[in-house]
Scaffold this active site. Structure first.
Site, PDB file in Angstrom:
ATOM      1  N   GLY A 267      -5.395   2.501 -15.079  1.00  0.00           N
ATOM      2  CA  GLY A 267      -6.271   3.413 -14.401  1.00  0.00           C
ATOM      3  C   GLY A 267      -6.614   4.589 -14.954  1.00  0.00           C
ATOM      4  N   GLU A 284      -7.695   2.780  -7.674  1.00  0.00           N
ATOM      5  CA  GLU A 284      -6.632   2.318  -6.423  1.00  0.00           C
ATOM      6  C   GLU A 284      -5.204   1.828  -7.415  1.00  0.00           C
ATOM      7  OE1 GLU A 284      -6.791   2.586  -3.388  1.00  0.00           O
ATOM      8  OE2 GLU A 284      -8.966   2.417  -2.714  1.00  0.00           O
ATOM      9  N   GLY A 483       1.234  -2.767   3.805  1.00  0.00           N
ATOM     10  CA  GLY A 483      -0.146  -3.388   4.658  1.00  0.00           C
ATOM     11  C   GLY A 483      -0.561  -2.293   5.362  1.00  0.00           C
TER      12      GLY A 483
END
Ligand code: NAD
Length: 534
Positions: A267, A284, A483
């Protein structure tokens, strides 16, 4: 790497067909993925691919599932060009019509939910219910984007000048590239495609090199819908390939937005490259997520949630729980209950109903797990449970490891064991006496993705979600770190990249904003009363 690719090629058609288990061939056949032929891995309106061959390897059995022909540099260049052409057509399609196409994509995905979910399990290694859940997430974000297609509103702003109006207008942005990671080989693309398509962009996807089949299966479903609606297929292009393809995409001036999901290391490279040409990014990146358990917490909820957070997906979620901070009053009881749950875990084929622990995705992940365990041992950490590979047949053919709980001697959050993401089921534990101390540890690492506090005391909740509280992008209370739903914007702060995807206001990044001042009057005054009369 190149040699490995050629070696895969030399396996040839006969060996691939002979070696494939019925378990694998049934899933591939259900999605029309050839079990004998090389599979084209590029879609730009036509299926093609004449570059290096990548093998898809099953992490459970080690068998080669398929050989995929990736893009040559010229094919990648052409695919980007076709995406630009497709954008110039698609931007004129009214947004609600784009929503109707998304609705059809949603229906087509739902019709193949089980098959695609099983393919995710087969190729990535996560358990079946999670594989299916990933496809469900794509379906959910399509639903969201259908509604969004009628609500991507701009603003009318009061002007200080008489007879003037100011409009803030969102228009389609251009070409959006999605560079994705291996661990969510379907959902991450879904989050991006749905918003990008609703916004009127063309999207080009470079998936992880180790999950090409998931991307091909999804791209085919989407392509069929686009083509049946007379929309150029290059509105949703696919380019399989490795880091060279990713790097070329990051550098391409024909791509307005690069939405990158992956490690902090890559990233950082992608972010710099896109910024050097003043492109837009959504980053992300890695997570290093902590759960904090207070003495008043309901342990019957907290223990199973930490168990799922640390062991679920074999610790290969960006939101997996990697750090556990226990109040000293409940630490011993908590660890007793947690290790008991760990002892019930039976590793098995993720495609078998009831399996909770599948394999790590790759041999590289195995190595990372082993290196971290070696490091824990070298610094004198207590290994409460786990710490080894599963080496008995049939598990030895796959990348199975024991979920591990360790208690490092040092609680210094700057020490590498606390401050680095190890993408494997390793949970490091420390005890604390005051919530402020645990919040400081939570915030002291470079990453800032997800965090969770377990308490029934509203005063603790106030501290946790307020200005002196957790600094992560996802701040949960009595909900584990792992999650998320699609409705809220998803993403992390600090070295997780500050990106936001999915719900909330995330769509606003996929459009080009213009401030339009319109003069309806017979005068042309300047703002702030400036006088420039000759
Ligand atoms: P990775 O960084 O190795 O690869 C991600 C993608 O980048 C792949 O498609 C890869 O081919 C590509 N790539 C590699 N080098 C490149 C380069 N120089 N230029 C451009 N592209 C390049 O990540 P991974 O191992 O596939 O995935 C695991 C990581 O992803 C973990 O760190 C995990 O936390 C992170 N992740 C984050 C989120 C999130 O939402 N924050 C979600 C899922 C995964």
């Amino acid at each position: 790497m190149f040699l490995a690719r050629r070696a895969a090629h030399s396996l040839g058609r006969a060996q691939l067909a002979r070696g494939l288990s019925s378990r694998a061939s049934a899933i591939l056949s259900s999605l029309d993925i050839s079990t004998t032929e090389e599979i084209p891995g590029v879609y730009d309106g036509q299926w093609r691919g004449s570059g290096d061959i990548f093998s898809s390897v099953c992490p459970t059995t080690g068998e080669t599932l398929a050989h995929v022909r990736t893009a040559t540099p010229q094919e990648l260049h052409d695919a980007i060009g076709r995406a630009r052409e497709a954008y110039t057509v698609f931007r004129h399609v009214p947004a609600p019509r784009r929503g109707e196409i998304l609705r059809q994509i949603r229906e087509a995905l739902a019709a193949k939910r089980d098959e695609l979910g099983s393919l995710v399990s087969l190729e990535m290694g996560k358990i079946k219910t999670e594989g299916r859940g990933e496809v469900q997430e794509f379906i959910d974000i399509c639903d969201y984007a259908v509604g969004l297609s009628r609500m991507m509103n701009g603003n009318v702003v009061a002007s200080e000048r008489p007879g003037h109006s100011i409009l803030e207008v969102p228009n389609p942005l251009g070409v959006v590239a999605v560079l994705s990671a291996f661990n969510f080989p379907v959902a991450v693309y879904g989050w991006n495609l749905a918003l990008s398509l609703a916004a009127g962009n063309a999207t080009i996807w470079k998936p992880s090199p180790s999950t090409p089949l998931c991307s091909i299966a999804v791209a085919r479903i989407v392509a069929r819908v686009l083509e049946s609606n007379g929309i150029p297929g290059a509105v949703a292009g696919l380019v399989t390939g490795g880091k060279e393809a990713g790097a070329a995409i990051a550098e391409s001036r024909d791509i307005e937005l690069v939405s990158f999901t992956g490690s902090e290391h890559v990233g950082r490279i992608v972010g710099k490259n896109v910024m050097s040409r003043f492109g837009k990014t959504i980053l992300e990146l890695g997570g290093n997520n902590a759960s904090i358990v207070m003495p008043d917490a309901d342990l019957s909820l907290a223990v199973p949630a930490v168990f799922f957070g640390a062991v679920g997906t074999a610790g290969q979620r960006c939101t997996s729980t990697r750090r556990l901070y226990l109040h000293s009053d409940i630490a011993s009881e908590f660890l007793g209950r947690l290790t008991k749950l760990y002892s019930t875990v039976q590793p098995a084929d993720p495609l078998v109903d009831g399996t909770l622990l599948g394999p790590l995705h790759s041999s590289a992940a195995l190595k990372m797990y082993s290196n971290t365990i070696d490091h824990l041992r070298s610094i004198g950490a207590e290994i409460l449970t786990g710490g080894n590979r599963y080496t008995d047949a049939p598990l030895d053919a796959g990348n199975f490891v024991q979920p591990t709980i360790s208690i490092p001697k040092s609680v210094d959050p700057k020490a590498p064991i606390w401050s680095t993401e190890t993408f494997a089921p390793i949970l490091n534990v420390a005890t604390f006496d005051h919530l402020e101390e645990a919040i400081a540890w939570n915030n002291a690492v470079p990453q800032g993705l997800s965090s969770s506090l377990w308490t029934r005391d509203i005063r603790n909740v106030g501290k946790w979600i307020g200005p002196g509280g957790s600094d992560t992008g996802i701040v949960n209370v009595n909900v584990g770190t792992s999650g998320a739903e699609i409705g809220a914007a998803f993403g992390g702060n600090k070295s997780t990249g500050w990106g936001r995807e999915s719900g909330g206001d995330a769509w606003k990044q996929y459009v080009r904003w213009s401030a339009c001042t319109i003069n309806f009057s017979d005068c042309a005054p300047l703002a702030q009363g400036v006088n420039f009369t000759a």
